[in-house]
Design a protein around this motif. Structure first.
Motif: not given
Length: 727
Positions: A713-718
């Motif tokens: 799960s790729l976090p937003p702007l991270a």
């Protein structure tokens, strides 16, 4: 009667333009016997005293009412040690005659200085305490080959240039004099009748301590003791070690709140050093601390190349500051400026009436960008002055390395010049061959004489081999600032995320040339001034997105190959541009937890996590240390890469540069097993949205040409870092 000098010579001596004072003054063999002559303005009575017995031998006669005394010593044929008992205004003083001492420069020193190869010219030139023939005093030496007369003036002689004219060593253009009784702490300058008969008062180019602006005198100050470099400090500078640099301007890191005044070196030792250590940085880099006349130059227009600025305290207090950093386990780097100097009249400009340190042709010697003068690197004595200065800071202060400013301006004759405004080299090219030779010589010298120290080049072009050995055609620096990486990545980050997919290559292009040099990734002072805005303020979006972008960018930077550098204030996301006249905005970290606290904690964790995992630094300059896993997903603005150490241990780094969470993002990996998240810039502790991947396992699903893959799960702007758990 004695053989008095002719009246013309005496007049010239009083006028202060007699070039050979030793031929007139002191003790001389004459037909009548030993004659002693002395220039003592305002003295009423002078006796010659035998030093060994204290006996009065002869009274010198005043042969010129302005204060020229002379007399023959009866029954003496061989020179002997003597002193002068001088009556001034009814008070008698016993003093040693500066003109009874012979030449000072040793033959080997003279040879090496003339050749321009003296490893430590600062041990000879300048002001040095000495005991000569049992007499305590200071020996002064200054290079001014075209001067017609040079005197040393100071607290010890009423700043009167008539009293201590110096001896010219014609074979090397150096003037010298031993002044008995001159002691540490006294101020001095050189009074010069220059090549054009103009009177100049110059500070000592080799002064080890100097007054702070607006005063400009040099100070007699003993050469500091050598500082041995420990094995630990040497190891911390190695290519395969973690290097995270905190760049500081000492005058504006923090100031006293009541009067906006600077902290002292002692206060900086007590506040700055523990802070840098607590934040996990390995190196402290100081903007230039050489004495300089203009605060607004930030130290980049130095005139006291051998003198730490007194803005924050005395010379030895600066040495104590460096020692405190070493005790805390920090290496110290110094920003060094050998490319140019300001034209202030008390400094190096037209030092002896000629362009001695600079070029005479403004197309070579004037820097229009900074209104400064450019060193003439082709003159042996000038390059020796500078290369010796580099060793001085490393050897005498324990500085662990030098960051060399504006290298591109040194190595190109047409730097920032239009056609017709520069002079080609003798091959017709644009390279400054003399500057290149100087840089190679200096780096080679430091490598031998200060083993374990390093140099870093701020070099903004694609000049080949900046951090390669001189023997293979390089400039010999250990590291080079990667300004291309800095510009590309900041250009990418300032874009609205919706447009980033069209500029995807800005983030990946750095790997195309990554192994051509030993790079440092810099977010330096130059990026937060002159209308460029702070790093935070370059980020797009609302406040949440600005801070998230910044955190993602820092996570990317600390994982990308290359050593790290952050300018002060970047570590807590200062919102305004840096102002050298005021403190950083420490109030942003006061009160309740906020976004600035989040960035502050992240930078600390980035540093300590970076230092813990060898994957992130051991093979920075070896292609085996990096591998792209996902580099072509421009549509989603996602990058995934591997960092690897010598043992084959891997770390996965994944960045999502859009504000959209990407669940179930799958990519192929090299190693099957459990992967644990060790850092996530979206964590709650950093004021992110806390989209996490605490522990994930690979699936036997082929992806990106690999038989197994991960789903994150790729976090937003991270940016997320993961390591493989041991079986």
């Amino acid at each position: 009667m004695s053989e008095l000098p002719d009246r013309q010579a005496i007049n010239a001596l009083f006028a202060g333009n007699y070039a050979d004072p030793f031929s007139l003054l002191g003790m001389h063999q004459t037909e009548q016997g030993l004659e002693v002559r002395a220039l003592l303005p305002e003295a009423s009575e002078v006796w010659v005293i035998e030093t060994n017995t204290g006996r009065k031998l002869a009274q010198l006669k005043c042969v010129d009412s302005r204060g020229f005394f002379s007399g023959v010593i009866p029954r003496r044929k061989k020179p002997f040690r003597y002193q002068l008992a001088v009556n001034w205004h009814g008070q008698q003083n016993l003093l040693d005659d500066a003109y009874r001492f012979g030449p000072l420069l040793e033959e080997m020193d003279a040879w090496l200085l003339a050749e321009g190869t003296h490893l430590r010219p600062y041990e000879t030139l300048g002001a040095h305490g000495a005991v000569i023939d049992g007499v305590n005093g200071t020996r002064f030496c200054v290079w001014a080959p075209n001067a017609r007369r040079v005197s040393v003036v100071g607290d010890f002689n009423f700043w009167d240039g008539r009293r201590h004219p110096m001896r010219l060593r014609q074979e090397m253009g150096i003037w010298e004099l031993f002044v008995p009784g001159a002691f540490n702490g006294q101020l001095y300058k050189f009074e010069i009748i220059d090549a054009n008969d103009k009177l100049r008062i110059k500070a000592d180019p080799f002064a080890f301590e100097a007054q702070m602006r607006p005063e400009t005198a040099s100070m007699i100050c003993g050469l500091p003791n050598k500082v041995e470099m420990s094995a630990e400090r040497k190891a911390a500078n190695a290519f395969d070690q973690p290097i995270s640099i905190y760049e500081v301007h000492l005058g504006s890191w923090r100031r006293h709140t009541d009067n906006n005044f600077w902290l002292s070196y002692k206060e900086l030792s007590e506040q700055l050093i523990p802070y840098v250590k607590e934040m996990g940085f390995t190196h402290l880099e100081l903007l230039p601390i050489n004495e300089h006349p203009f605060d607004g130059s930030w130290g980049y227009q130095p005139l006291g190349m051998y003198a730490p600025t007194r803005r924050f305290g005395a010379r030895d207090e600066f040495r104590d500051f460096i020692a405190s950093a070493h005790e805390a386990g920090l290496n110290v780097l110094l920003d060094w400026v050998p490319g140019h100097f300001p034209s202030d009249d008390f400094g190096l400009a037209k030092f002896d009436g000629t362009e001695l340190y600079e070029h005479s042709d403004p197309r070579e010697g004037y820097h229009q960008d900074w209104n400064t003068l450019i060193y003439n690197f082709g003159r042996r004595e000038v390059s020796n002055y500078l290369s010796g200065n580099a060793l001085y800071w490393l050897e005498r202060f324990g500085i662990d390395g030098l960051r060399v400013d504006a290298v591109a301006s040194m190595i190109y004759r047409d730097y920032s010049r239009a056609e017709g405004e520069w002079v080609p080299n003798h091959f017709g090219g644009r390279e400054n061959l003399e500057a290149i030779t100087f840089l190679r010589y200096t780096n080679r010298t430091l490598g031998h004489a200060a083993e374990g120290t390093i140099t870093m080049a701020e070099e903004s072009t694609d000049f080949p081999g900046v951090s390669r050995p001189p023997e293979s055609g390089g400039l010999g620096f250990w590291f080079k600032w990667n300004l291309g990486w800095m510009h590309d990545t900041l250009d990418y980050m300032k874009l609205d995320p919706v447009h980033r997919r069209f500029h995807h290559n800005l983030m990946s292009f750095g790997m195309m040339y990554n192994y051509t040099e030993n790079f440092v990734l810099p977010l330096s002072h130059d990026e937060v001034v002159h209308g460029k805005r702070s790093i935070l303020d370059r980020m797009p979006g609302d406040a949440w997105q600005k801070f998230a972008n910044l955190r993602a960018y820092y996570g990317w930077m600390w994982a990308f190959p290359g050593k790290k550098l952050q300018f002060m204030g970047n570590e807590f996301a200062q919102g305004r541009e840096w102002n050298h006249d005021t403190s950083l905005d420490w109030h942003l970290l006061e009160g309740e937890d906020n976004w600035h606290h989040g960035v502050h904690r992240l930078v600390r964790d980035l540093n300590f996590t970076y230092r813990h995992y060898t994957q992130l630094y051991q093979l920075d300059y070896d292609p085996a240390g990096f591998e792209w896993l996902v580099v072509d997903d421009a549509e989603n603005s996602v990058f995934v890469f591997i960092r690897r150490d010598r043992e084959g241990n891997e770390m996965i780094v994944a960045s999502n540069f859009t504000p959209v969470t990407r669940p179930g993002y799958r990519f192929g990996v090299n190693q099957a097993g459990n992967w644990r998240e060790v850092l996530n810039t979206d964590q709650h502790e950093y004021h992110g949205s806390d989209v996490r991947n605490h522990l994930v396992h690979t699936d036997q699903i082929e992806s990106h040409g690999r038989p197994q893959s991960l789903s994150l799960s790729l976090p937003p702007l991270a940016t997320v870092w993961l390591v493989r758990e041991a079986e």
